[in-house]
Enzyme design. Structure first.
Site, PDB file in Angstrom:
ATOM      1  N   ARG A 107       0.841  -1.156  -0.043  1.00 57.77           N
ATOM      2  CA  ARG A 107       0.003  -0.058   0.051  1.00 57.77           C
ATOM      3  C   ARG A 107       0.865   1.226  -0.062  1.00 57.77           C
ATOM      4  O   ARG A 107       0.941   1.859  -1.262  1.00 57.77           O
ATOM      5  CB  ARG A 107      -0.973   0.037   1.101  1.00 57.77           C
ATOM      6  CG  ARG A 107      -2.069   1.001   1.062  1.00 57.77           C
ATOM      7  CD  ARG A 107      -1.951   2.344   1.493  1.00 57.77           C
ATOM      8  NE  ARG A 107      -1.447   2.419   2.700  1.00 57.77           N
ATOM      9  CZ  ARG A 107      -0.945   3.614   3.296  1.00 57.77           C
ATOM     10  NH1 ARG A 107      -0.804   4.813   2.613  1.00 57.77           N
ATOM     11  NH2 ARG A 107      -0.612   3.746   4.633  1.00 57.77           N
ATOM     12  N   ASP A 108       1.498   1.612   1.118  1.00 58.23           N
ATOM     13  CA  ASP A 108       2.361   2.768   1.178  1.00 58.23           C
ATOM     14  C   ASP A 108       3.503   2.781   0.192  1.00 58.23           C
ATOM     15  O   ASP A 108       3.742   3.908  -0.256  1.00 58.23           O
ATOM     16  CB  ASP A 108       2.737   2.984   2.619  1.00 58.23           C
ATOM     17  CG  ASP A 108       2.884   4.346   3.101  1.00 58.23           C
ATOM     18  OD1 ASP A 108       2.855   5.440   2.192  1.00 58.23           O
ATOM     19  OD2 ASP A 108       3.099   4.707   4.291  1.00 58.23           O
ATOM     20  N   HIS A 119       3.669   4.658  12.950  1.00 59.86           N
ATOM     21  CA  HIS A 119       3.752   4.306  11.646  1.00 59.86           C
ATOM     22  C   HIS A 119       4.794   5.497  11.191  1.00 59.86           C
ATOM     23  O   HIS A 119       4.676   6.566  11.316  1.00 59.86           O
ATOM     24  CB  HIS A 119       2.449   4.675  10.823  1.00 59.86           C
ATOM     25  CG  HIS A 119       2.603   4.699   9.277  1.00 59.86           C
ATOM     26  ND1 HIS A 119       2.416   3.657   8.366  1.00 59.86           N
ATOM     27  CD2 HIS A 119       3.073   5.860   8.343  1.00 59.86           C
ATOM     28  CE1 HIS A 119       2.589   4.060   7.213  1.00 59.86           C
ATOM     29  NE2 HIS A 119       3.205   5.363   7.040  1.00 59.86           N
ATOM     30  N   HIS A 144       8.272   7.099   9.057  1.00 59.49           N
ATOM     31  CA  HIS A 144       9.013   7.174   7.834  1.00 59.49           C
ATOM     32  C   HIS A 144      10.576   7.230   8.203  1.00 59.49           C
ATOM     33  O   HIS A 144      10.802   8.064   9.214  1.00 59.49           O
ATOM     34  CB  HIS A 144       8.396   8.272   6.951  1.00 59.49           C
ATOM     35  CG  HIS A 144       7.251   7.696   6.238  1.00 59.49           C
ATOM     36  ND1 HIS A 144       7.163   7.736   4.820  1.00 59.49           N
ATOM     37  CD2 HIS A 144       6.141   7.558   6.631  1.00 59.49           C
ATOM     38  CE1 HIS A 144       5.941   7.258   4.482  1.00 59.49           C
ATOM     39  NE2 HIS A 144       5.111   7.171   5.571  1.00 59.49           N
ATOM     40  N   CYS A 175       9.389   9.732  -0.737  1.00 56.85           N
ATOM     41  CA  CYS A 175       8.533  10.431  -0.229  1.00 56.85           C
ATOM     42  C   CYS A 175       7.951  11.217  -1.297  1.00 56.85           C
ATOM     43  O   CYS A 175       8.946  11.868  -2.091  1.00 56.85           O
ATOM     44  CB  CYS A 175       9.344  11.325   0.904  1.00 56.85           C
ATOM     45  SG  CYS A 175       8.684  12.640   1.391  1.00 56.85           S
ATOM     46  N   ASN A 197       9.112   4.657   4.082  1.00 53.96           N
ATOM     47  CA  ASN A 197       8.779   3.937   5.452  1.00 53.96           C
ATOM     48  C   ASN A 197       9.963   3.353   5.943  1.00 53.96           C
ATOM     49  O   ASN A 197      10.965   3.016   5.211  1.00 53.96           O
ATOM     50  CB  ASN A 197       7.901   2.807   5.145  1.00 53.96           C
ATOM     51  CG  ASN A 197       6.381   3.382   5.046  1.00 53.96           C
ATOM     52  OD1 ASN A 197       5.815   3.823   5.735  1.00 53.96           O
ATOM     53  ND2 ASN A 197       5.975   3.318   3.473  1.00 53.96           N
TER      54      ASN A 197
END
Lengths: 309, 309
Positions: B13-14, B207, B209, B240, B249
């Protein structure tokens, strides 16, 4: 709590010694001047080792002399034996740093001496230096203190014992070095504590590599155990000789970002420090330059500590 | 002390949502199967958002259905509004994750709603989900909880207030997200504590980064404040959107290496996890794949925790 953290930039030594391209002496000196101008007060500018083995360091004498012209800069040079330490003294270095592998195998592979023999060599260096007219600080770095690529685990009791033996030689400061970058934060805490128990405040510094991506987490663990001095390297230059593609020393830019964000003063202007990457990119176009904060830019949430005049 | 740490892999997903190349549905499912086989028990497999805005996620319904075939895997999908949450439910997701920006500006830019309006949307989602026949876990992620690329600093009191409002909607779990990667370890400690004071154990996850290179240092700080659940991404995929060249991440491989080294069990086989990078390298040849431990290799000093059967 001491809110100042000293950073020793080791790029010109630990970074450049692994890089395949050579950096010319005048370029090294311009780079060192830029690093100092950003606020770095201590720089390891080279090493007095065999130019046959490490040709990148062949000009260390000249580099030391040039760096001594920079006002307020503590000029550090590495040496592996008495001959190197004498060269450092003769060049005028303020500090000589001597690595001693806690791992016997690593020590023999590196300097053809056991750990005990290398501790004895440190004692001779101390005796020689103390007999000279000019004072020179002597730093000993206990290398492979958190693991060895040859021996694997390095017992914590052995680290403390070697640190105790090094303290007994009369060196000024002792650093623990994660030479191959195997350390994890719980181990940093535990080994730092055991070493503090053995030698107290003589344990001054951590020298960390970012091999496994844990470099700043390890720095944080050390910081929280009271360590207020770290080696680091602009752009994490250098990589790891044992692992192509792996990272080198912890990245000075990101370390400064972390420390200043957390309320620790480093005396370093982060923007100016990042500016010193430009020369590096021009001089070493084939080297990957690391750093999160340099790639992303300094965020608007960054509130650095006031620089002490 | 709880010695187990849950890792939710958010790469599909991310990670993929930022990558320019598209990954085919069957490749996503093979990747997810490999991740699950390495021991990951929770994977965020996609998001139910406009396929016009995020075309990489257009097949999330199919991906959820395929992932549900994997025994023992908790299948999570992201949704930004009730319509997305209904899609997640209809696809059969075990968990729906809903981001709510603590920063008003970021919230308006992202979902065209203020933070308060988005909290209200979460309440509607909770009401709808609780009225269905099948249970579905609802996770709320307080985004930009450690800083915002638009607003800069995000007050800690506001984070705690939004977390309290989210807890009042009846969601199951709340995560704090360092969406833009501006956090530092002292801030992590402080905001986690303030949020724990506000909502106790309802604060479950971080969560993070790695934008500034501080990702694992921040994870360490969270871990030491009692957090036992983290999002992360294989190979730190994705980068990013605000900063070309910056990291995405935190890296699952390095996080697992750190946690297992420190004595925390993750249930993940690190070698097998690293093996799942091969498919990624083939499917996304233009993407940089990060990870210290994958580049350097697992060192002989690594002693993972026994995997619970």
């Amino acid at each position: 709590m001491n809110q100042h953290v000293s950073i020793c930039e080791v790029g010109p030594r630990d970074g450049l010694q692994i890089v395949h391209q050579r950096m010319a002496t005048d370029v090294k000196l311009r780079w060192i001047a830029q690093l100092a101008a950003s606020g770095l007060r201590e720089i390891e500018v080279g090493s007095f080792v065999s130019p046959r083995l490490v040709p990148q360091m062949a000009d260390t004498g000249e580099v030391v002399k040039g760096a001594l012209e920079i006002a307020g800069l503590t000029v550090c040079a590495l040496a592996g034996n008495l001959r190197g330490a004498i060269s450092a003294y003769e060049a005028g270095a303020h500090v000589v740093a001597i690595p001693i592998s806690v791992s016997d195998s690593h020590s023999r592979a590196n300097v053809n001496k056991s750990t005990d023999e290398q501790v004895e060599a440190v004692r001779q260096i101390v005796d020689w230096v103390r007999a000279q007219s000019r004072p020179m600080r002597i730093d000993a770095a206990a290398a492979t203190a958190f693991g060895c690529s040859m021996e694997g685990d390095v017992p914590q009791a052995r680290v403390a014992k070697v640190a105790r033996a090094l303290a007994d030689t009369g060196v000024d400061c002792i650093a623990l070095a994660d030479t191959v970058g195997y350390a994890h934060p719980a181990q940093i805490r535990s080994v730092v504590r055991a070493t503090q128990d053995a030698i107290g405040a003589r344990l001054v510094k951590l020298h960390l590599h970012d091999t496994m991506g844990l470099g700043l987490a390890n720095a944080l663990a050390g910081l929280e155990e009271g360590i207020r001095s770290f080696d680091s390297c602009l752009a994490g230059l250098g990589g790891c000789p044992f692992a192509p593609g792996a990272s080198g020393n912890i990245v000075t830019e990101d370390l400064v970002f972390m420390l200043e964000s957390m309320g620790f003063g480093t005396g370093i202007d982060l923007q100016q420090l990042i500016g010193a990457r430009t020369l590096l990119a021009q001089a070493l176009p084939d080297e990957p330059l690391r750093s999160g904060v340099a790639a992303a830019g300094i965020p608007k949430t960054f509130h650095p500590q006031a620089v002490q005049a």
